[in-house]
Enzyme design. Structure first.
Site, PDB file in Angstrom:
ATOM      1  N   CYS A  87      33.908  38.242  46.767  1.00 25.36           N
ATOM      2  CA  CYS A  87      35.079  38.687  47.531  1.00 25.36           C
ATOM      3  C   CYS A  87      34.665  39.115  48.946  1.00 25.36           C
ATOM      4  CB  CYS A  87      35.796  39.790  46.748  1.00 25.36           C
ATOM      5  SG  CYS A  87      37.503  40.022  47.276  1.00 25.36           S
ATOM      6  N   HIS A 195      36.261  37.634  40.963  1.00 26.91           N
ATOM      7  CA  HIS A 195      35.395  38.751  40.588  1.00 26.91           C
ATOM      8  C   HIS A 195      34.830  38.592  39.181  1.00 26.91           C
ATOM      9  CE1 HIS A 195      36.282  41.687  43.843  1.00 26.91           C
ATOM     10  NE2 HIS A 195      37.407  41.001  43.954  1.00 26.91           N
ATOM     11  N   GLU A 197      32.463  40.165  37.904  1.00 25.23           N
ATOM     12  CA  GLU A 197      32.077  41.486  37.368  1.00 25.23           C
ATOM     13  C   GLU A 197      33.278  42.193  36.732  1.00 25.23           C
ATOM     14  OE1 GLU A 197      32.816  40.899  40.422  1.00 25.23           O
ATOM     15  OE2 GLU A 197      33.624  42.657  41.443  1.00 25.23           O
TER      16      GLU A 197
END
EC number: 6.3.5.3
Lengths: 221, 76
Positions: A87, A195, A197
């Protein structure tokens, strides 16, 4: 396995990234402040997290890309250390010219925050070796400036070299050729807007992001 | 001295912001606007002996992203 997360003023996914790295490696990463000029010795993996470094002043990622630590990140990348920018981290990597292209305001002008389907375009890279080529995975996005732009020659080149790691399977933000993630020419730097994560635990609603960290951190069974 | 820097999107780079402004103008009843491109204006207060090369480097290294933007420097 020694990992580091670079923290900028305005980063807000640095802790999520730290949790992902620790989950996979069993060891907490070094959190490295942007004013540092050196990374910890013998670093094996560097992550640039999401967020709004410097409040997106001037352009998203522009200020962070000129911070002292980015010189060390560039040197490490040149030595072959894997660098993952998520990002805002992707925006920083393009602004630092470690990756081609630029990330512009979303075509619809809206902040897009939802889980999107991604197509794995290159399953041979150190980041994507845990996926099958052409596999569809689901990873959340949350960004305002994710509209990937590069001139047609650059797009043709990176496509030809297999450097498009992920492509949106939906129209998400107007990105050129629906590009969601790009590798550098050596394949050790990956920038992506989604994302991973945020998709490593069942409680996240999906775990498709986990295989990226497992592959990149070399712990695949 | 005051130096003006104009940063504009390169021709051919889509400008969603300009498009939104265009639509808003039409919504206000301003017809006959063919196109809108939004850019950035930066005013620098620099030493009088600042060289053109330095100003150019400031633009190329930070003020503009030359992947998507052009810049124009206007000195007094």
């Amino acid at each position: 396995m020694k990992t580091a997360v670079i923290v900028f003023p305005g980063s807000n996914c640095d802790r999520d990234m730290a949790v992902a790295l620790e989950t996979v490696t069993g060891k907490a990463p070094a959190m490295v402040w942007h004013r540092e000029s050196e990374l910890p010795d013998a670093i094996d993996f560097i992550a640039l997290p999401g967020g709004f470094s410097y409040g997106d002043y001037l352009r998203s990622g522009a200020m962070a890309a000129r911070s002292p630590i980015l010189r060390a990140v560039g040197d490490a990348a040149a030595r072959g250390v894997p660098v993952l920018g998520i990002c805002n981290g992707f925006q920083v990597l393009t602004e630092a010219q470690l990756l081609p292209g630029a990330l512009m305001r979303n075509a619809g002008l809206n902040f897009v925050c939802r889980t999107v389907p991604l197509k794995v375009e290159n399953s041979q890279s150190l980041f994507t070796a845990g996926y099958q080529a052409g596999e569809e995975i689901h990873i959340p996005v949350a960004h305002h400036d994710g509209n990937y732009f590069a001139d047609p020659e650059t797009l043709d080149r990176i496509e030809g070299e297999g450097r498009v790691a992920f492509r949106y399977a939906d129209r998400v933000n107007g990105s050129a050729r629906d590009i969601a993630g790009v590798l550098n020419d050596a394949g050790n730097v990956l920038g992506m807007m989604p994302h991973p994560e945020r998709a490593i635990d069942r409680a996240h609603g999906g775990t498709d992001g986990l295989r990226l960290f497992e592959a990149a951190l070399g712990v695949l069974a | 001295m005051k130096v003006n820097v104009y940063v504009t999107l390169k021709p051919g780079v889509l400008d969603p912001q300009g498009k939104a402004i265009h639509h808003a103008l039409e919504g206000l009843g301003f017809t006959g606007v063919a196109d809108v491109r939004a850019g950035r204006f930066i005013e620098l207060d620099v030493a009088d002996d600042t060289s053109d090369a330095d100003l150019d480097a400031m633009c190329a290294k930070l003020l503009a992203n030359t992947v998507i933007e052009n810049y124009r420097i206007e000195r007094p």
